[in-house]
Design an enzyme around this catalytic site. Structure first.
Site, mmCIF file in Angstrom:
data_model
loop_
_atom_site.group_PDB
_atom_site.id
_atom_site.type_symbol
_atom_site.label_atom_id
_atom_site.label_comp_id
_atom_site.label_asym_id
_atom_site.label_seq_id
_atom_site.Cartn_x
_atom_site.Cartn_y
_atom_site.Cartn_z
ATOM 1 N N SER A 150 -12.249 8.576 -5.965
ATOM 2 C CA SER A 150 -12.290 7.757 -7.171
ATOM 3 C C SER A 150 -13.692 7.832 -7.748
ATOM 4 C CB SER A 150 -11.939 6.320 -6.815
ATOM 5 O OG SER A 150 -12.465 5.435 -7.779
ATOM 6 N N GLU A 192 1.453 12.686 -5.864
ATOM 7 C CA GLU A 192 1.819 11.923 -7.066
ATOM 8 C C GLU A 192 2.147 12.850 -8.238
ATOM 9 O OE1 GLU A 192 -0.748 8.043 -7.379
ATOM 10 O OE2 GLU A 192 -1.918 9.601 -6.409
ATOM 11 N N LYS A 251 -12.184 5.434 -1.663
ATOM 12 C CA LYS A 251 -10.821 5.913 -1.932
ATOM 13 C C LYS A 251 -10.593 7.382 -1.579
ATOM 14 C CE LYS A 251 -7.872 4.172 -3.862
ATOM 15 N NZ LYS A 251 -7.338 3.480 -5.006
ATOM 16 N N HIS A 296 16.897 0.499 3.053
ATOM 17 C CA HIS A 296 16.357 -0.514 2.126
ATOM 18 C C HIS A 296 14.840 -0.651 2.270
ATOM 19 C CE1 HIS A 296 20.628 -1.759 1.810
ATOM 20 N NE2 HIS A 296 20.612 -1.575 3.115
#
Ligand code: ARG
Length: 465
Positions: free
Chosen positions: A285, A298, A291, A164
């Protein structure tokens, strides 16, 4: 109706027709802009067909030799990017056949004896997919080898195991890597299974009913590396099961990669901080200077959607199609190519990136300590002292609540504190409460103990060799 141009037509079927194909229809039905990708397989199939026709005395040896020499020249043109592809010639087959006749004259016109584009395309796609599966399987093995090495390197590294997405029990990082390995092992097995079933040669089925020429289907099947000829000509030209099976296997493979991708995205976030990906696989970024984004992971997660789309497209394409060949089938190529490219690229990305990631052992360990991950070990300890498991569960639940309020971890409680919850607890309890004690205790087949991980990694190495 608007009047459209019609082309002067280079088509190979002018006999039956009184007007040339409408220019729109020509564009609408052309497939050469994508099926040119099958050129080398198409040539390979034609060579086998020509040799067989000569052996059966349907072609003379001179005609065969002219055809083979012509095809060899065309292969060079294709490889060197010099082949003059023409959309007016519709598809890969007619482009190559027309070029052959251009190069060698009369003999070129005899190549199509005893075959059809219908058995030709079915053969080309099977040859293509067989090679594609071999390439993908190699990338799978490369990724699996990388995971096994990583598992051995991090066999002792402790991290939280989750259910979970809540901290559940400590596991070893190596064990987690071998879980990924197992998913990929099933993918490899599914692809091998798909390859085995597709490896039958449709050549000779011709348009749908076979041919009146004395062909030798065993010979062409053998030359092209198939296990044998397909058994039914109607099925041969209409079957696209192998493409669907491949897309199903590729979809599941991509689902697996997307699950790994999701974990990498979580683990690289500073909230987890379990791993760091090499800079060369990340992007920055344009606005936020601090970043470092896990874009490759992804994208792999996102590309899983493509493979699933390809599968649904093929299933829908075939649904309700009557026997035998229907032109609908031309629409099978783009999703199949897409699934092949997507699976291969995603594997290449992960095979390069994942084994190169740095594991932050301190952060992994700290995260395992933070969630009372050894609570089950305390319950198991009590069971060994004669307490029934259900009662032990209750006792440990109360101890955890106490520790939580005191803002301490279970092993940080004194034995007197622990004894408030059960008199069965003794000084020896600390051995099971440590993270190392917890993982080491799980040393059966498939368990998370470092010794097991090493043993499973060794077995995996032998399977991959
Ligand atoms: N280009 C077709 C395909 O991809 C193969 C040719 C068969 N065409 C035909 N009209 N019978 O399926």
């Amino acid at each position: 109706m608007t009047k459209r141009d019609s082309h002067s037509g280079q088509q190979l079927w002018t006999g039956r027709f009184t007007e040339a194909t409408d220019a729109f229809v020509e564009r609408f039905s052309a497939s050469v802009h994508f099926d040119a990708r099958l050129a080398l397989q198409d040539i390979q199939g034609s060579e086998a067909h020509a040799r067989m026709l000569a052996a059966q005395e349907v072609l003379t040896t001179d005609e065969r030799d002219a055809i083979l020499a012509g095809l060899a020249g065309i292969r060079q043109e294709v490889i060197e990017g010099r082949f003059p592809w023409s959309p007016q010639l519709e598809d890969v087959h007619m482009n190559i056949e027309a070029r052959l006749t251009e190069r060698i004259g009369e003999a070129g016109k005899k190549l199509h004896t005893g075959r059809s584009r219908n058995d030709q395309i079915a053969t080309d796609v099977r040859l293509f997919l067989r090679e594609a599966i071999d390439g993908i399987s190699e990338e799978l093995v490369r990724f699996q080898c990388g995971l096994v090495e990583l598992a051995e390197r991090e066999a002792d590294t402790i991290m939280p195991g989750f259910t979970h997405l809540q901290v559940a029990q400590p596991v070893t990082f190596g064990h987690h890597m071998l879980a990924w390995y197992e998913m990929l092992e099933r993918d490899r097995d599914r692809l091998a299974d798909c390859r085995r079933r597709l490896n039958q040669c449709p050549l000779g089925a011709a348009a749908l009913a076979g041919t009146s020429f004395p062909i030798d289907r065993e010979a062409t099947a053998r030359e092209l590396g198939f296990d044998g000829p397909t058994r039914n000509s109607l099925d041969s030209v209409s079957d696209r099961d192998f493409a669907i099976e491949f897309c199903a296997s590729a979809s599941l493979l991509l689902v697996h990669l997307s699950r790994m991708a999701e974990e990498l995205v979580l683990w690289t976030s500073p909230h987890f901080g379990f791993v760091e990906l090499p800079d060369r696989f990340c992007t920055g970024s344009s606005i936020m200077p601090q970043k470092k984004n896990p874009d490759v992971a992804e994208l792999v997660r996102g590309k899983a959607a493509r493979a699933q789309g390809d599968l649904v497209q093929l299933l829908t394409l075939m649904k309700g199609q009557p026997l035998a060949y229907n032109r609908d089938n031309q629409e099978d190529k783009e999703p199949l190519f897409d699934a092949v490219d997507t699976a291969r690229d995603a594997l290449t990305a992960f095979a390069d990136m994942v084994p190169a990631m740095a594991v932050n052992r301190e952060h992994c360990r700290a995260a395992a300590r933070a969630g009372f991950a050894t609570a089950t070990d305390l319950a198991d300890y009590l069971v060994r002292q004669g307490v029934a498991f259900r009662d032990a569960h209750e006792v440990v639940g109360r101890a955890v609540r106490y520790a939580q309020e005191a803002e301490r971890d279970l092993p940080e409680l004194t034995v007197e504190e622990l004894q408030q919850f059960s008199s069965a607890i003794g000084e020896d309890v600390y051995a099971v409460l440590t993270l190392e004690g917890s993982v080491a205790a799980r040393s059966h087949i498939g368990g998370t103990a470092p010794a097991q991980v090493r043993c499973q990694a060794q077995a995996a190495r032998e399977r991959l060799a």
